[in-house]
Motif scaffolding. Structure first.
Motif, PDB file in Angstrom:
ATOM      1  N   THR A 377       1.087  -1.048   0.229  1.00  0.00           N
ATOM      2  CA  THR A 377      -0.497   0.005  -0.282  1.00  0.00           C
ATOM      3  C   THR A 377       0.528   1.269  -0.028  1.00  0.00           C
ATOM      4  O   THR A 377       0.252   2.197  -1.006  1.00  0.00           O
ATOM      5  CB  THR A 377      -0.485  -0.050   1.021  1.00  0.00           C
ATOM      6  N   PHE A 378       2.048   1.350   0.496  1.00  0.00           N
ATOM      7  CA  PHE A 378       3.001   2.649   0.921  1.00  0.00           C
ATOM      8  C   PHE A 378       3.244   2.573  -0.630  1.00  0.00           C
ATOM      9  O   PHE A 378       3.393   4.108  -1.025  1.00  0.00           O
ATOM     10  CB  PHE A 378       3.669   2.366   2.546  1.00  0.00           C
ATOM     11  N   VAL A 379       3.540   1.645  -1.323  1.00  0.00           N
ATOM     12  CA  VAL A 379       4.493   1.903  -2.708  1.00  0.00           C
ATOM     13  C   VAL A 379       3.391   2.556  -3.552  1.00  0.00           C
ATOM     14  O   VAL A 379       3.565   3.514  -4.138  1.00  0.00           O
ATOM     15  CB  VAL A 379       4.888  -0.117  -3.143  1.00  0.00           C
ATOM     16  N   LEU A 380       1.479   2.069  -3.162  1.00  0.00           N
ATOM     17  CA  LEU A 380       1.033   2.274  -4.193  1.00  0.00           C
ATOM     18  C   LEU A 380       1.125   3.916  -4.029  1.00  0.00           C
ATOM     19  O   LEU A 380       0.587   4.455  -4.857  1.00  0.00           O
ATOM     20  CB  LEU A 380      -0.068   1.182  -4.484  1.00  0.00           C
ATOM     21  N   GLN A 381       0.758   3.619  -2.820  1.00  0.00           N
ATOM     22  CA  GLN A 381       1.216   5.721  -2.643  1.00  0.00           C
ATOM     23  C   GLN A 381       1.605   6.259  -2.940  1.00  0.00           C
ATOM     24  O   GLN A 381       0.781   7.301  -3.872  1.00  0.00           O
ATOM     25  CB  GLN A 381       0.268   5.540  -0.895  1.00  0.00           C
ATOM     26  N   VAL A 382       2.968   6.070  -2.691  1.00  0.00           N
ATOM     27  CA  VAL A 382       3.585   7.389  -3.188  1.00  0.00           C
ATOM     28  C   VAL A 382       3.641   7.753  -4.363  1.00  0.00           C
ATOM     29  O   VAL A 382       4.252   8.486  -5.285  1.00  0.00           O
ATOM     30  CB  VAL A 382       5.293   6.739  -2.908  1.00  0.00           C
TER      31      VAL A 382
END
Length: 478
Positions: A377-382
């Motif tokens: 999720t963090f990767v997709l968010q950034v």
């Protein structure tokens, strides 16, 4: 435009490099809020709002939900000010020029960092004002740096998106402050250092940026900044800008009112507002969400906060890909009879669609309450955040006249800020109605994100009509 001299070329690359550092290290630090919250909690900010409660099994536990709500309120107000104040900032930039706008931004930013440095658990309300000042000063840094893309013509879109990516990655500054705090360096020392860096911002304003603007297209012999102890004559800069008025101000250029009332502006506003709200709610509720998923384990919470902060550093690497997609697709458009603007819009349609798809995937992953999935999720968010703000800025720069950029950019951020203010009632809804479980809210936001596909669909339809008109005109002419 003639080739710039060696000295002018060095100045341009130095302007670009220092602008990138400024956006990377100062402009968007607000969005590293999750890391700063961890530090503020350790320093007992809002700790008086925590109280003991008796659980169902009879044990006494510390309930800090009201403390978390106050931290969410701080971020909500600061992020609202970050966007809402973009309207007056845009008018200030368009009417007063770079120097006045930047000196105002530096003053506001320095006030914010100083207030944060001298805040404490006893004067906790200073946090509200300080974060808002830092947010407003930071967006001024970004707006005044975006024009640097005009110095590099063919790579303009790539530089615009790169600067927006650097803005996103600057959220890692609060992560660095968190790591320094763990080694014994106080929050006061960190923010005093940020305050001292304002001297560098002032020097850059006078030596590496124009007093007014960097025009597009860039005229011949364009000069800016201070050379050999005195500034370049302002008169020459103005004369250069108007030396070819047909290039700078086209006769058929739309008015500011026509731009605002266009469907392009309305759908772009919806596209930005929906996805921005999704991101702000995720960042603002990240810390309590991790507490819930880790069952209050502070070591695990810190581990995931660190992972989130590290991924933010990748924003500056992700954002240029959006600009490269736009530039590459534009070069592949072979339809004859299209204007430069129509080619740019056709390239933007794909970028807008990719960004909407990314947001859907990000929202779906954020909705699933599975702790290990949050790394993805963090990767997709950034990735999505980098595409979102870079694409939003690039669309305004490409779809509308350059003379209205500051006002339109400020207006669309201000209007989206009004919509993003919904994040606080959403947080209150989760706390008071949904018993702290954001699952149903996340599902609703994921469904809402579907409306973001309206904008790329509309742009695509308009581009197809433009291609059909161009083909028809060629047939008639032949």
């Amino acid at each position: 435009m003639t080739d710039p001299s060696k000295g002018s070329l060095v100045r341009r690359y130095l302007t670009f490099a220092t602008g990138l550092v400024e956006c990377l290290c100062f402009a968007g630090v607000l969005f590293g809020w999750a890391s700063l919250v961890f530090v503020l909690k350790e320093d007992n900010y809002f700790s008086s709002l925590c109280f003991n409660v008796t659980s169902t099994n009879g044990t006494v536990e510390l309930d800090c939900s009201i403390q978390d709500e106050q931290f969410s309120l701080v971020f909500t107000i600061a992020s609202f000010m970050n966007n809402f104040m973009s309207l007056p900032i845009g008018f200030l930039f368009d009417f007063c020029g770079t120097t006045v706008a930047r000196l105002s931004g530096i003053a506001v930013y320095t006030m914010g960092t100083l207030m944060m440095a001298f805040s404490s658990a006893a004067s906790v309300n200073l946090v509200f004002a300080s974060l808002s000042f830092i947010a407003v000063g930071g967006i001024l840094f970004l707006i005044t740096n975006i024009q640097i893309g005009n110095l590099f013509g063919a790579h303009r879109s790539t530089i615009v998106t790169l600067y927006n990516g650097a803005f996103d990655s600057s959220s890692a500054v609060f992560f660095i402050i968190k790591l320094l705090h763990e080694t014994g360096i106080s929050i006061k020392a960190s923010f005093l250092f940020l305050s001292a860096c304002s001297v560098l911002h002032v020097l850059r304003t006078f030596f590496l940026l124009p007093r007014k603007f960097i025009p597009y297209p860039l005229p011949e012999n364009f000069t800016y900044g201070v050379t050999c102890g005195k500034s370049q004559p302002e008169k020459s800069e103005v004369n250069v800008e108007v030396s070819n008025p047909k290039e700078v101000v086209p006769v058929n250029e739309k008015s500011f009112r026509q731009c605002v009332l266009s469907w392009f502006f309305l759908f772009h506003l919806i596209w930005l507002s929906i996805m921005q709200l999704r991101h702000l709610l995720f960042i603002g509720t990240l810390h309590p969400m991790l507490i819930r998923l880790t069952e209050g384990d502070p070591t695990l919470v810190s581990q995931y906060i660190n992972a989130f902060a590290i991924t933010q550093l990748c924003g500056v690497l992700c954002a240029p890909w959006n600009g490269l997609i736009i530039d590459r697709v534009k070069r592949k458009i072979t339809a004859q009879g299209l204007t430069e603007r129509e080619r740019q819009l056709q390239a933007m349609a794909l970028s807008l669609f990719i960004t909407a798809v990314q947001c859907m995937l990000f929202s779906l992953c954020a909705t699933i309450p599975f702790l290990p999935l949050q790394y993805f999720t963090f990767v997709l968010q950034v990735l999505n955040r980098s595409f979102l703000y870079g694409g939003a800025t690039a669309f305004i720069a490409l779809a509308f006249p350059v003379s209205h950029f500051g006002k339109l950019y400020g207006l669309i951020l201000s209007l989206s800020a009004v919509f993003s203010a919904l994040q606080y009632p959403c947080i209150a809804l989760v706390k008071d109605v949904l018993d702290g479980d954001p699952l149903y809210l996340n599902i609703a936001l994921t469904v809402l994100c579907l409306t973001a596909f309206i904008h790329p669909a509309y742009v695509h339809i308009q581009c197809r009509r433009a291609v059909a008109r161009a083909a028809q005109d060629l047939t008639i002419n032949n």
